[in-house]
Design a protein around this motif. Structure first.
Motif, PDB file in Angstrom:
ATOM      1  N   ILE A   1      53.924  -5.334 -45.930  1.00  0.00           N
ATOM      2  CA  ILE A   1      54.431  -4.619 -44.756  1.00  0.00           C
ATOM      3  C   ILE A   1      53.517  -4.929 -43.586  1.00  0.00           C
ATOM      4  O   ILE A   1      52.293  -4.991 -43.733  1.00  0.00           O
ATOM      5  N   ASP A   2      54.116  -5.185 -42.442  1.00  0.00           N
ATOM      6  CA  ASP A   2      53.369  -5.296 -41.194  1.00  0.00           C
ATOM      7  C   ASP A   2      53.603  -3.991 -40.437  1.00  0.00           C
ATOM      8  O   ASP A   2      54.652  -3.816 -39.823  1.00  0.00           O
ATOM      9  N   PRO A   3      52.640  -3.054 -40.519  1.00  0.00           N
ATOM     10  CA  PRO A   3      52.874  -1.716 -39.944  1.00  0.00           C
ATOM     11  C   PRO A   3      53.228  -1.777 -38.460  1.00  0.00           C
ATOM     12  O   PRO A   3      53.956  -0.931 -37.961  1.00  0.00           O
ATOM     13  N   ALA A   4      52.726  -2.820 -37.757  1.00  0.00           N
ATOM     14  CA  ALA A   4      52.994  -2.880 -36.319  1.00  0.00           C
ATOM     15  C   ALA A   4      54.473  -3.131 -36.035  1.00  0.00           C
ATOM     16  O   ALA A   4      54.969  -2.826 -34.957  1.00  0.00           O
TER      17      ALA A   4
ATOM     18  N   SER B   1      66.827  -6.894 -45.374  1.00  0.00           N
ATOM     19  CA  SER B   1      66.103  -7.393 -44.188  1.00  0.00           C
ATOM     20  C   SER B   1      65.583  -6.253 -43.303  1.00  0.00           C
ATOM     21  O   SER B   1      66.027  -6.045 -42.186  1.00  0.00           O
ATOM     22  N   LEU B   2      64.628  -5.508 -43.852  1.00  0.00           N
ATOM     23  CA  LEU B   2      63.978  -4.444 -43.088  1.00  0.00           C
ATOM     24  C   LEU B   2      62.966  -5.065 -42.129  1.00  0.00           C
ATOM     25  O   LEU B   2      62.248  -5.991 -42.511  1.00  0.00           O
ATOM     26  N   THR B   3      62.915  -4.565 -40.914  1.00  0.00           N
ATOM     27  CA  THR B   3      61.920  -5.083 -39.966  1.00  0.00           C
ATOM     28  C   THR B   3      60.539  -4.660 -40.409  1.00  0.00           C
ATOM     29  O   THR B   3      60.319  -3.510 -40.765  1.00  0.00           O
ATOM     30  N   GLY B   4      59.618  -5.605 -40.363  1.00  0.00           N
ATOM     31  CA  GLY B   4      58.244  -5.304 -40.717  1.00  0.00           C
ATOM     32  C   GLY B   4      57.972  -5.395 -42.202  1.00  0.00           C
ATOM     33  O   GLY B   4      56.859  -5.189 -42.636  1.00  0.00           O
ATOM     34  N   VAL B   5      58.998  -5.687 -42.975  1.00  0.00           N
ATOM     35  CA  VAL B   5      58.809  -5.836 -44.419  1.00  0.00           C
ATOM     36  C   VAL B   5      59.067  -7.299 -44.764  1.00  0.00           C
ATOM     37  O   VAL B   5      60.102  -7.848 -44.387  1.00  0.00           O
ATOM     38  N   GLY B   6      58.129  -7.914 -45.391  1.00  0.00           N
ATOM     39  CA  GLY B   6      58.289  -9.333 -45.705  1.00  0.00           C
ATOM     40  C   GLY B   6      57.857  -9.621 -47.125  1.00  0.00           C
ATOM     41  O   GLY B   6      57.318  -8.761 -47.831  1.00  0.00           O
ATOM     42  N   MET B   7      58.137 -10.847 -47.529  1.00  0.00           N
ATOM     43  CA  MET B   7      57.725 -11.252 -48.862  1.00  0.00           C
ATOM     44  C   MET B   7      56.840 -12.479 -48.766  1.00  0.00           C
ATOM     45  O   MET B   7      57.099 -13.375 -47.978  1.00  0.00           O
TER      46      MET B   7
END
Lengths: 381, 606
Positions: free
Chosen positions: B109-112, B166-172
């Motif tokens: 997760i990119d909290p920003a 495809s949630l924003t700020g959530v990546g793999m």
């Protein structure tokens, strides 16, 4: 010995060629449908405009400038000025004027677009030169000498200033300089300054973006991603590549980082790609243009020629200096193009024509010499 | 002046003249105006020149010494992308996968970037079932970071769901995953990789330079939309995949050996067990097993704390832990003494008939059974300590020490397993007549199981030691060193076959293959206080087969079998294990039986 008008022709050609190359380089982008090919570049709009600008210069060169000098043909400068004013009014009307970046400055006639302010500034120079020389004996007076000229300058300046404060300031400065050089009193010319200053301050507060530009100039680092972005990117481009530059075509900033890279900020791209050599080349070409113009002016004694030459040179010089000061971060951002280099469109043609007038002065005075030069020194050319 | 200009027109001449005539009002004004304009023009040119100079100076300043603020604010238009070299596979001799790498994804997760930090945990929980509270905890610990990993490797369905949501700020994030298809078989031998895919233990660690790929990188110019533009050729470094490594291990034999050893260890409640199968001809290790059991109340129990941390970690006691071989060491001494002519095979030795033998220094040497005077040959078959002691006292100490050295004891095998030790050999300076007799019975010397099979392979070959190896590479290994003459080797092999038929190996006979082997039952040294336990042993058995062209040598060491269960001798405890392993291996390898069976189930040697 090369004659001044020949030097002028060479310098203008040099500037246009450098401009075309730099504009083509700055205009490179990723993901174009077609690859850039040599024939494609040579037949490009910029190249065609450059050739047209040279043709315009030749037209100006063969314009019988002697026929224009006072007291003859007063109608020509007058008609041109009135036409320019009409255009300046027309451009304000939605539907006729085209907006670019939120400012309505363009009029399109078919595929050709032009800025009335470009027409107006050269019409004003011609008109003022004619006016000042025609009224040489009354210039010291305020009411009959200074006021008519100043009123016209401020009127046109105000008309342009609605949409284009930068050009307006340049025009007022050049116009006032023509009045002063032609014989108006300095003290008279200082009188409108408070009014002009008030107008500028009003214009600043009328449009928030102007205030932002001023703030960005004062401290670009306060908001590097926002209002300071433009000037920081420009300075980064100039700084980038070091003294040697990154090499022609190898610039980095032009890929979306530096906005307006082919127009107002072309100098930054040239400095990035060609390094100090590019900067010195441009400075040398402008210096050469100035000296050739000065030579032409000194070669004639006719006040109209001299004043016309002065006006044309000053118009080019002020634009160049303002542009260079802006892109090097020494002045707040203004929409002023770099003369003969920035991808200019019709601006190139008009400027080419006016420099052609300079050459024409040289030709006319050369043909009709011997004239006494300034200080009574014989001039050999 | 005028004559120089022949083309002078009348009009311009007049103009020139008029200008020079004072008193003409217009022309005076014109002259005054001309001069004023010229003066202003010159002033303007000078100012412009100064301005251009200032701008040139500014450009030079920006190029040579940009302010620190500007340098800091300058966008770096270059990006670097790294690529990871795939780690090489580990396979057994037949190409069965022992370890392989695939790509997995883990969530970060990119909290920003996240729109609503308060609900993101719940959203992810409802999507893929991760614990929302744990996600929130991880996030709250590192809120300022732009990269907070919140899961291990995801399963395929989880990856699909995250992708489609495809949630924003959530990546793999792509990660290499090491997979061990053989699971617990040969686990510690193969070892394991750490989180960054680097070898932590076992062969994964010792073969790191070969297995591990080198990561590559590419530095490219990007435009403002982060699209790659171009790459300078010197800024492209391709990654290099790790090389696959083929081991000499045969997983079929390995699995059997592990299984058989385990049942043996548990059936005699031993502290542990070790077993090795090698091909004596090539020196290739076919199987290698090592077990430690958990027993309460047994001081001196073998331990390996590392195994408790991870089931693929821990030392390999087959190469690291020396033990006293006991009687399995006797064939080495026997062959060297015989070859040196210090005893004839048929020479009758004064072995005692009822009481322990006394050496010349008065040391009591006990035997399990007292048979009275025996030939030197029967001393080995019946594993008589007294007979070994008698001949050992005939041997010069240099010869005994040379015997130890010729069979490779005290030297690492260099087979490539980490943590290998050289064993323990009494140095020449401390070598006494006591040492001389002890070593002849396989005491006062520490050998590793691997050294043991290497030394024993000399009997299965022509008297030379093979260089043992774990990697199935190259041709047949070069002969390492000669221990005994080929004829001696064959002779000892015959006597060792007699051990199986008429000696301590009777319980371990195979009904299909002619084994030659030797048992050993050494007393367990006390961990504290020195000396030996009276009732605790290390029981081992080593054997090879088939007789004529031996294809396997198998060693089994049972650590500390429970004496209360009634069996502790090497021939009883470890012997049958070795026999089963030999039988399985040879049958699996397709080696024909060399023992002839008649229809009544009687067996006879050829």
């Amino acid at each position: 010995m090369i004659r001044p008008w020949q030097a002028l022709l060479l310098i203008v050609t040099g500037l246009l060629v450098l401009g075309i190359i730099a504009v083509q380089s700055a205009g490179l982008s990723v993901g174009r449908d077609q690859a850039a090919t040599l024939p494609g570049l040579l037949l490009d709009r910029t190249t065609l405009l450059g050739i047209l600008a040279l043709l315009a210069l030749l037209c100006g060169m063969y314009t019988p400038v002697d026929r224009l000098s006072p007291p003859r043909c007063q109608w020509i400068p007058t008609v041109l000025l009135v036409a320019a004013v009409v255009l300046l009014v027309l451009v304000q009307i939605p539907g006729i004027g085209r907006e670019v970046h939120g400012a309505r400055r363009w009029i399109d006639i078919g595929p050709i677009g032009f800025q009335p302010s470009e027409v107006a500034k050269w019409a004003l120079v011609l008109f003022l030169a004619w006016h000042v020389v025609a009224r040489a004996d009354r210039l010291g007076e305020f009411k009959r000498g200074f006021l008519p000229g100043a009123a016209i300058i401020l009127f046109i300046g105000a008309l342009i200033g609605i949409e284009d404060l930068g050009t307006s300031v340049v025009i007022v400065i050049v116009g006032m300089a023509i009045l002063i050089a032609g014989g108006c009193r300095l003290s008279h010319a200082l009188l409108p300054i408070p009014f002009a200053a008030a107008a500028i301050v009003a214009a600043l507060f009328a449009s928030p973006y102007r205030l932002d530009r001023l703030r960005a100039f004062l401290d670009p680092y306060a908001d590097p991603e926002g209002i300071g972005y433009h000037v920081l990117q420009s300075m980064s481009a100039i700084s980038g590549g070091g003294l040697a530059g990154r090499g022609l075509g190898n610039g980095v900033q032009k890929f979306g980082y530096l906005p307006e890279d082919t127009t107002d900020f072309l100098f930054s791209v040239i400095c990035e790609e060609l390094g100090l050599v590019g900067c010195l080349l441009i400075v040398a070409l402008y210096m050469g243009l100035l000296l050739a113009g000065l030579r032409i002016m000194l070669n004639t004694t006719r006040p109209f020629y001299r004043l016309l030459a002065f006006g044309i040179l000053l118009m080019i010089t002020v634009q160049a200096l303002v542009n260079l000061a802006v892109v090097t971060g020494m002045a707040p951002t203004k929409g002023i193009a770099l003369p003969l280099l920035s991808s200019g469109g019709t601006g190139w043609l008009l400027m080419g024509f006016c420099i052609g007038l300079l050459a024409s002065i040289d030709r006319v005075s050369g043909r009709s010499t011997p004239e006494k030069a300034w200080h009574g020194q014989p001039v050999t050319t | 002046m005028i004559d120089k200009l022949p083309l002078l027109s009348r009009r311009s001449l007049k103009r020139l003249l008029v200008a020079e005539v004072p008193g003409n009002r217009t022309d005076i004004a014109n002259d005054w105006q001309s001069r004023r304009i010229a003066a202003w023009t010159i002033a303007a040119v000078v100012i412009a020149a100064a301005g251009l100079l200032v701008i040139t100076g500014r450009v030079i300043q920006l190029k040579i010494a940009p302010s620190e603020q500007l340098t800091a604010a300058m966008a770096d238009p270059f990006s670097t992308r790294t690529s990871v070299g795939r780690r090489g596979d580990l396979v057994d001799r037949n190409g069965r996968l022992l370890a392989t790498s695939t790509i997995g994804w883990r969530l970060f997760i990119d909290p920003a970037e996240v729109e609503d930090l308060a609900t993101i945990g719940v959203q992810i929980q409802s999507l893929i079932g991760l614990d929302a509270i744990e996600i929130d905890q991880r996030l709250s610990r590192r809120l300022r970071s732009r990269f907070v990993p919140i899961s291990g490797i995801l399963e395929d369905w989880q990856v699909d769901r995250i992708q489609s949501a495809s949630l924003t700020g959530v990546g793999m994030e792509r990660r290499q995953v090491r997979i061990y298809p053989q699971e617990q078989s040969a686990a510690r031998l193969v070892g394991v990789v750490g989180f960054d895919h680097e070898g932590l233990g076992g062969l994964e660690h010792s073969l790191e330079t070969r297995l591990g790929g080198t990561s590559g990188s590419v530095r490219y110019l990007r435009d403002v939309k982060r699209r790659p533009m171009w790459v300078a050729s010197h800024e492209y470094h391709p990654h290099v995949d790790g090389a696959p490594v083929r081991l000499s291990i045969d997983m079929a034999i390995q699995r059997y050996v592990e299984h058989r050893l385990e049942s043996a260890v548990s059936s005699c409640n031993a502290g542990g067990g070790r077993a090795i199968v090698v091909d004596p001809a090539s020196g290739e290790i076919l199987a290698l097993a090592d077990i430690i059991t958990k027993r309460e109340g047994w001081p001196g129990q073998p331990e390996d704390p590392l195994r408790d941390t991870h089931d693929r970690l821990g030392r390999n006691r087959c190469v690291s832990d020396p033990y006293e071989p006991g009687s399995t060491f006797k064939p080495f001494v026997w062959s060297v003494a015989t070859e040196a002519g210090l005893a004839e095979a048929e020479e009758v030795l004064p072995t005692p008939s009822g009481t322990p033998h006394r050496t010349s220094s008065g040391r009591r040497i006990r035997d399990v059974h007292y048979y009275g005077p025996m030939t030197w040959r029967r001393v080995l078959v019946k594993s008589l300590n007294s007979g070994m002691a008698i001949v050992a006292e005939r041997m010069p100490s240099e010869l005994m020490r040379s015997c130890v050295q010729r069979f490779g004891f005290g030297q690492r095998t260099g087979c490539g397993i980490a943590g290998e030790t050289a064993g323990l050999v009494t140095p020449a300076s401390s070598w006494t007549s006591y040492s001389q007799v002890s070593v002849a019975m396989g005491h006062e010397i520490g050998v590793t199981p691997l050294q043991m099979v290497r030394g024993f392979s000399a009997f299965a070959r022509d008297g030379t030691l093979p260089s043992l190896r774990l990697l199935a590479e190259g041709d047949v290994s070069p002969v390492e060193q000669r221990a005994i003459e080929p004829s001696t080797a064959l002779f000892v092999r015959e006597i060792l076959e007699e051990v199986m038929t008429d000696g301590t190996g009777r319980a371990s006979q195979s009904d299909q293959y002619r084994l030659f082997g030797k048992s050993g039952t050494a007393q367990l040294p006390r961990v504290e206080g020195g000396g030996y336990h009276e009732d605790r042993y290390i029981s081992s058995f080593i054997a090879g087969a088939p007789f004529d062209k031996p294809q396997v040598v198998v060693l089994c060491v049972i650590d500390d079998p429970d004496r209360s269960l009634g069996a502790w001798y090497g021939g009883r405890v470890a012997g049958p294990v070795v026999r089963d392993m030999v039988d399985f291996s040879l049958k699996y390898l397709g080696v024909p039986a060399d023992k002839i069976n008649d229809e009544h189930g009687m067996t006879a040697s050829r």
